[in-house]
Design a protein around this motif. Structure first.
Motif, PDB file in Angstrom:
ATOM      1  N   GLU A  15       7.021 -36.211  58.521  1.00 45.20           N
ATOM      2  CA  GLU A  15       5.375 -35.313  58.089  1.00 45.20           C
ATOM      3  C   GLU A  15       5.242 -34.308  58.731  1.00 45.20           C
ATOM      4  OE1 GLU A  15       0.344 -35.507  57.477  1.00 45.20           O
ATOM      5  OE2 GLU A  15       1.672 -37.347  57.623  1.00 45.20           O
ATOM      6  N   ASN A  34       8.046 -29.331  58.941  1.00 43.17           N
ATOM      7  CA  ASN A  34       7.765 -27.983  57.523  1.00 43.17           C
ATOM      8  C   ASN A  34       8.114 -28.219  56.487  1.00 43.17           C
ATOM      9  OD1 ASN A  34       5.750 -27.701  59.223  1.00 43.17           O
ATOM     10  ND2 ASN A  34       6.344 -25.218  60.141  1.00 43.17           N
ATOM     11  N   ASP A  52       7.717 -31.649  54.462  1.00 43.23           N
ATOM     12  CA  ASP A  52       5.683 -31.393  54.553  1.00 43.23           C
ATOM     13  C   ASP A  52       5.605 -31.493  53.144  1.00 43.23           C
ATOM     14  OD1 ASP A  52       3.544 -32.596  54.730  1.00 43.23           O
ATOM     15  OD2 ASP A  52       2.785 -30.908  55.909  1.00 43.23           O
ATOM     16  N   LEU A  53       5.951 -29.984  52.848  1.00 44.17           N
ATOM     17  CA  LEU A  53       5.416 -28.662  52.243  1.00 44.17           C
ATOM     18  C   LEU A  53       6.110 -29.280  51.181  1.00 44.17           C
ATOM     19  CD1 LEU A  53       6.172 -25.655  53.823  1.00 44.17           C
ATOM     20  CD2 LEU A  53       4.396 -25.895  53.182  1.00 44.17           C
ATOM     21  N   TYR A  98       6.993 -32.589  50.110  1.00 42.48           N
ATOM     22  CA  TYR A  98       6.677 -34.219  49.798  1.00 42.48           C
ATOM     23  C   TYR A  98       5.260 -34.798  50.298  1.00 42.48           C
ATOM     24  CZ  TYR A  98      11.247 -35.167  48.466  1.00 42.48           C
ATOM     25  OH  TYR A  98      12.723 -34.108  47.473  1.00 42.48           O
ATOM     26  N   HIS A  99       4.157 -33.204  50.727  1.00 42.28           N
ATOM     27  CA  HIS A  99       3.135 -33.830  51.463  1.00 42.28           C
ATOM     28  C   HIS A  99       1.997 -34.451  50.473  1.00 42.28           C
ATOM     29  CE1 HIS A  99      -0.309 -33.119  54.107  1.00 42.28           C
ATOM     30  NE2 HIS A  99      -1.069 -32.980  52.277  1.00 42.28           N
ATOM     31  N   SER A 100       1.975 -34.512  49.229  1.00 41.61           N
ATOM     32  CA  SER A 100       1.024 -35.682  48.477  1.00 41.61           C
ATOM     33  C   SER A 100       1.371 -36.568  48.475  1.00 41.61           C
ATOM     34  CB  SER A 100       0.782 -34.687  47.164  1.00 41.61           C
ATOM     35  OG  SER A 100       2.059 -34.862  45.998  1.00 41.61           O
ATOM     36  N   LEU A 123       3.524 -38.366  50.396  1.00 38.96           N
ATOM     37  CA  LEU A 123       3.746 -38.946  52.146  1.00 38.96           C
ATOM     38  C   LEU A 123       1.804 -39.395  52.769  1.00 38.96           C
ATOM     39  CD1 LEU A 123       5.433 -35.585  53.836  1.00 38.96           C
ATOM     40  CD2 LEU A 123       6.437 -38.518  53.734  1.00 38.96           C
ATOM     41  N   VAL A 124       1.088 -38.944  52.047  1.00 41.51           N
ATOM     42  CA  VAL A 124      -0.588 -39.025  52.106  1.00 41.51           C
ATOM     43  C   VAL A 124      -0.455 -40.309  51.136  1.00 41.51           C
ATOM     44  CG1 VAL A 124      -2.387 -38.515  52.137  1.00 41.51           C
ATOM     45  CG2 VAL A 124      -0.635 -36.522  52.351  1.00 41.51           C
TER      46      VAL A 124
END
Length: 275
Positions: A48, A51, A54-55, A57-59, A61-62
């Motif tokens: 995460e 950067n 995270d940009l 696969y952010h959703s 990951l959450v």
């Protein structure tokens, strides 16, 4: 007429066997799955912070973090309800770590960035030592613990001695080099001394004068000797404990890890477990 156990008691008993029964097949499977989920959680937290990842696969990951948080939350409450003395678990070392492992994602609703604290879950990997409850591992860990306790006083004196040396050398370097060489204060000079003494050498501060370079060379050589001293102290204590422990007593008790029971003992004097 035989008394039938309530369904809740049967449920508690089965959960207890799975969660706390490291010696059972179900317990070992549960612990291995738990360790795998902990590793996955720590990996997700680390990724995460990248950067680009995270940009993209952010959703996801959450979403995975919330699934893992839900698993840890359920597991935490099951540990509480399936034990006879829940308060003893809640305030134990593992109990506090388990609680901290569940909080970060919930706190992220109130405080931004706290989800990164999920990395504290890596402390739960300490449960690996409970899974590897093999006599050989237990015996070695007990010996190491005794050696560290026996050498604690010597190590404290040694650290105190090193602390005095760093203050003295740092003060000398401040006088010899001065602010123009980067030694802007005695605390900064002490920082340089510690970095040099531990042979790290970041290079952000370096002596310029011949006398300063001579002192720096002395500190570097001294650093190798200082690193070797604590290791030698603990190693010497381990050798003493090993010599004092007869070879026929090396098999540790599977219940508590004790290794100092008599040769003819059938039960452990510490926990009562069959030897």
């Amino acid at each position: 007429m035989r008394k039938v156990k309530p369904k809740y008691d049967i449920f508690k008993q089965r959960v207890h066997i799975i969660i706390y029964g490291t010696g059972t097949k179900a317990g070992r499977y549960f612990d291995l799955i738990l360790l795998a989920i902990i590793l996955l959680s720590v990996l997700l937290v680390m990724m995460e912070t990248v950067n680009e990842f995270d940009l993209k696969y952010h959703s996801k990951l959450v979403f995975l973090e919330w699934i893992i948080t839900g698993f840890f939350t359920i597991e935490y409450f099951l540990r509480i309800i399936s034990i006879n003395k829940p308060w003893k678990y809640i305030f134990s070392f593992y109990g506090i770590i388990d609680l901290l492992a569940t909080l970060p994602m919930y706190l992220s609703h109130f405080f931004l960035g706290t989800s990164i604290l999920s990395v504290v879950r890596s402390l739960r990997l300490l449960r690996l030592f409970k899974i590897l409850n093999h006599p050989k591992f237990t015996s070695q860990s007990v010996q190491l613990k005794k050696a560290i306790n026996a050498s604690r006083g010597k190590i404290i004196v040694f650290i105190y001695f090193v602390l005095i040396i760093t203050i003295i050398i740092g003060s000398i370097m401040y006088v010899v080099e001065g602010k123009q060489s980067g030694f802007t204060s005695i605390p900064t000079s002490i920082y340089w001394t510690i970095v040099t003494l531990t042979t790290v050498g970041y290079g952000d501060i370096s002596p310029v004068t011949p006398l300063g370079q001579f002192i720096a060379s002395f500190v570097m050589i001294l650093g190798y000797g200082i690193i070797a001293v604590p290791t030698g102290i603990v190693t010497a204590e381990i050798a003493k404990i090993t010599q004092r422990t007869p070879h026929n007593l090396q098999a540790a008790c599977k219940g508590c890890g004790a290794i100092d029971y008599p040769t003819n003992a059938k039960f452990c004097h510490n926990c009562g477990n069959s030897l």
